[in-house]
Design a protein around this motif. Sequence first.
Motif, mmCIF file in Angstrom:
data_model
loop_
_atom_site.group_PDB
_atom_site.id
_atom_site.type_symbol
_atom_site.label_atom_id
_atom_site.label_comp_id
_atom_site.label_asym_id
_atom_site.label_seq_id
_atom_site.Cartn_x
_atom_site.Cartn_y
_atom_site.Cartn_z
ATOM 1 N N ALA A 193 -31.053 16.476 47.338
ATOM 2 C CA ALA A 193 -31.662 15.142 47.368
ATOM 3 C C ALA A 193 -32.863 15.122 48.306
ATOM 4 C CB ALA A 193 -30.623 14.108 47.807
ATOM 5 N N ASP A 237 -30.823 6.659 37.432
ATOM 6 C CA ASP A 237 -29.526 7.037 36.863
ATOM 7 C C ASP A 237 -28.566 7.492 37.975
ATOM 8 O OD1 ASP A 237 -30.550 6.444 34.382
ATOM 9 O OD2 ASP A 237 -30.904 8.531 33.802
ATOM 10 N N LEU A 238 -29.103 8.216 38.953
ATOM 11 C CA LEU A 238 -28.248 8.667 40.059
ATOM 12 C C LEU A 238 -27.723 7.487 40.865
ATOM 13 C CD1 LEU A 238 -30.245 11.768 41.401
ATOM 14 C CD2 LEU A 238 -27.968 11.790 40.373
ATOM 15 N N LYS A 244 -24.656 5.710 39.953
ATOM 16 C CA LYS A 244 -23.354 6.349 40.230
ATOM 17 C C LYS A 244 -23.096 6.543 41.722
ATOM 18 C CE LYS A 244 -24.728 9.319 37.000
ATOM 19 N NZ LYS A 244 -25.105 10.603 36.641
ATOM 20 N N ARG A 245 -24.167 6.576 42.525
ATOM 21 C CA ARG A 245 -23.965 6.817 43.963
ATOM 22 C C ARG A 245 -24.691 5.758 44.781
ATOM 23 N NH1 ARG A 245 -27.522 12.441 44.633
ATOM 24 N NH2 ARG A 245 -26.147 13.226 43.023
ATOM 25 N N TRP A 279 -33.693 9.260 39.382
ATOM 26 C CA TRP A 279 -33.157 8.605 40.586
ATOM 27 C C TRP A 279 -32.423 7.318 40.206
ATOM 28 C CZ3 TRP A 279 -32.079 10.620 45.020
ATOM 29 C CH2 TRP A 279 -32.839 11.680 45.520
#
Length: 205
Positions: A99, A145-146, A149-150, A143
């Motif tokens: 990241a 999409d990430l 989830k996070r 980013w």
Amino acid sequence: MIDLYAAGTSNGMRARIALEECGLAYTFHPVNLEKGEQKTPQFLAMNPMGQIPVMVDQDGPGGKPVTISQSSAILMYCAEKSGKLLPKNPANRAAFLEALMRASTDITPTLGAIFNSSKIKPDAHTPTVNWFKDLWKGYLKVWDDLFAKRKYAAGDEFTIADLSLYAGYVRMKKAIPEMVAGYPNIERWAKELDARPAIQRALKF
Ligand SMILES: N[C@@H](CCC(=O)N[C@@H](CS)C(=O)NCC(=O)O)C(=O)O
């Protein structure tokens, strides 16, 4: 005693946000890039690349002074010196490094390419600028999409990877707002960072 030489670019912001978020006391020295203050003999003695940011820590490891450039190196230095904003769980280190590098080595150079190619000769460079704009949008889509989830850039923990990404994001938002529009999960994450007092202090260039 820490001295930071910087300007309000994404790289400059990255370093200043790091110092503020890590709670390290420092003196800020603004560098006027238009006037070429980064190319003076005194500045080149600190960073022969003639670029900001540069940080000088009189109390480095072993009590010896340290002079360090490269915004992401400064991020790591501040995190290690303060013991803050690094992943606590070693199992998260690979995701953290990924990241951090995505934020530092993909986002900011692409942003720089968009700004600089538009500035130098706007008409002649339209296809080039568009190519970099598409690259930027592709990165932001990933980013977004990430962040669906996070919570944070590297997972559940708030780390310097967030600071690195935020510096690029916020710089682009200020210069070309449409380039950061339409990514709701990034917006949720950025809103949280916008509200952090250390970040607010750091952005006052
Ligand atoms: N990779 C370096 C890039 C540093 C950089 O590009 N600094 C720019 C401002 S963002 C600069 O000083 N430009 C003025 C120049 O090159 O003369 C970092 O992360 O710190």
